[in-house]
Design an enzyme around this catalytic site. Structure first.
Site, short mmCIF file in Angstrom:
data_model
loop_
_atom_site.label_atom_id
_atom_site.label_comp_id
_atom_site.label_asym_id
_atom_site.label_seq_id
_atom_site.Cartn_x
_atom_site.Cartn_y
_atom_site.Cartn_z
N GLU A 144 -53.31 91.75 47.04
CA GLU A 144 -52.74 91.03 45.90
C GLU A 144 -52.86 91.80 44.59
O GLU A 144 -51.94 91.79 43.77
CB GLU A 144 -53.40 89.65 45.76
CG GLU A 144 -52.92 88.62 46.75
CD GLU A 144 -53.52 88.78 48.14
OE1 GLU A 144 -53.07 88.10 49.07
OE2 GLU A 144 -54.46 89.61 48.27
N HIS A 213 -58.36 77.31 50.33
CA HIS A 213 -56.91 77.18 50.36
C HIS A 213 -56.44 75.90 49.65
O HIS A 213 -55.29 75.49 49.80
CB HIS A 213 -56.40 77.17 51.80
CG HIS A 213 -56.53 78.49 52.49
ND1 HIS A 213 -57.74 79.01 52.85
CD2 HIS A 213 -55.60 79.39 52.88
CE1 HIS A 213 -57.56 80.18 53.44
NE2 HIS A 213 -56.26 80.45 53.47
#
Length: 408
Positions: A144, A213
């Site tokens: 990322e 998450h």
């Protein structure tokens, strides 16, 4: 104060500091999951007596409409079908907006993990790679920080990248690039560079996705100078905000809720672009202003049905623009109702609700007839257990009880 949640012989202690006594809004232990709609958990909440002599939260469960994540049920199918436009799921509306902008402007490109031939983890980019090629729909490694930095560099050189995070929590790995580069380079370069980049992806509390998450990163990114933040909640505003974000010369973070992707709505056939800095009046009212965004919009609208039956007339505003706030729309509502309830899925400490409370207090304090109430998620990692997960997030009966307290 602390709220103790028990399940399967284990107890988790959750602490929350707030000016509003959350003990008054605890549910009884009887809860059940009734069904699914739009890939969202639909929760029926049983009533519980509140402390301090307040009225009951909900009485019988049947007093609350269980359609917590869709308002389309109020519209007859025949009248919906007769409306102009076409029906799309929210993720399809995002794709349509993205594809229209890629068709309009050759500088628009997409990058991220599995965005290419796989079509994205939630299929927002499905079908774009065969049409536009691997350079404009670029699959990246699981890195990322690297591909976010690459996207920012591409924006500096004149492209208009859309950076997809497979999950918004993963973008914490790119926080340095987003903060020190994306938000500041226009200023630190003396205006030599513009950063027309869109950072988007799924977030929020899903259905037993676990703590890592289930992040709500609005509170993380709101303090970064130079960045705009918006949150979509319907297929209509998802497409309109996507197109506006791509056309903006400023870096924009678009927050999408993982449980709203399968929400269906009829949207116009003709092109439209929404204002990135404008709130949406969802329901006009007279008694109290309820400010919310993203998934909580549907919890609020469920509660609003109960409140109307009880004789209250709430005004519901989806703030949509998380930075900056649309203080014009918010202020006009407060001047009319003189009472404010903020409902968010973000954390209480340092969340969007805290910033919104401060802004309202600074600008509209003289118009308030009651203290601002903010209902937020608990300051704890989101539990994996489904029943505990629900406890950490604001539920419709809490909203009903808060409005009753405000309007006493």
């Amino acid at each position: 104060m602390s709220s103790i949640f028990q399940a399967v012989g284990a107890a988790t202690s959750l602490s929350s500091s707030a000016s509003f006594d959350t003990k008054k809004f605890q549910f009884s232990s009887s809860r059940s999951l009734l069904g699914k709609r739009a890939s969202c958990v639909v929760v029926r909440c049983s009533g519980a007596k509140m402390d301090g002599g307040l009225n009951q939260i909900g009485g019988r469960a049947d007093h609350l409409v269980t359609n917590a994540v869709a308002t389309k049920a109020d519209t007859p199918a025949a009248s919906t079908a007769s409306k102009p436009g076409h029906e799309l799921l929210l993720f399809e509306a995002l794709r349509e907006g993205l594809e229209e902008e890629m068709e309009r402007d050759a500088r628009v490109c997409v990058m991220g993990e599995d965005v290419g031939h796989y079509g994205g983890s939630y299929k927002v980019t499905k079908g774009l790679a065969p049409k536009y090629g691997d350079l404009r729909v670029l699959d990246t490694p699981i890195a990322e920080n690297s591909f976010t930095g690459m996207g920012i560099g591409a924006a500096m050189m004149g492209l208009r990248p859309i950076i997809e995070g497979m999950n918004m929590g993963f973008l914490l790995l790119a926080f340095n690039q987003i903060s020190n580069n994306c938000g500041m380079l226009h200023y630190t370069s003396g205006g030599q560079f513009k950063i027309p980049v869109v950072i988007r992806g799924p977030g929020g509390v899903g259905r037993q996705l676990g703590a890592e998450h289930s992040q709500r990163l609005e509170s993380y990114f709101q303090s970064i100078p130079g960045i705009q933040m918006v949150a979509c909640s319907t297929p209509y505003n998802a497409k309109g905000l996507m197109k506006a974000a791509i056309r903006s010369d400023n870096p924009v973070i678009l927050f999408e809720h993982v449980l709203l992707y399968n929400l269906k709505e009829r949207i116009p056939d003709e092109e439209y672009v929404l204002n990135l800095e404008e709130a949406e009046m969802v329901r006009p009212g007279e008694h109290v202003t309820i400010l919310t965004y993203s998934r909580m919009r549907y919890h609020v609208m469920q509660a609003a049905k109960t409140l109307v039956n009880k004789g209250y007339d709430p005004e519901v505003i989806d703030i949509r623009s998380l930075k900056p706030f649309d203080l014009h729309t918010i202020g006009n509502s407060i001047k009319k109702t003189h009472r404010v309830l903020i409902v968010e899925e973000c954390m209480r400490t340092g969340g969007i609700g805290a910033s919104l409370t401060a802004a309202i207090t600074e600008n509209f304090h003289d118009y308030l007839d009651a203290p601002i109430i903010c209902l937020s998620s608990q300051d704890v990692p989101t539990p994996y257990a489904g029943t505990l997960e629900e406890w950490t997030v604001v539920q419709p009966p809490q909203i009903v009880a808060a409005v009753e307290q405000l309007c006493r």
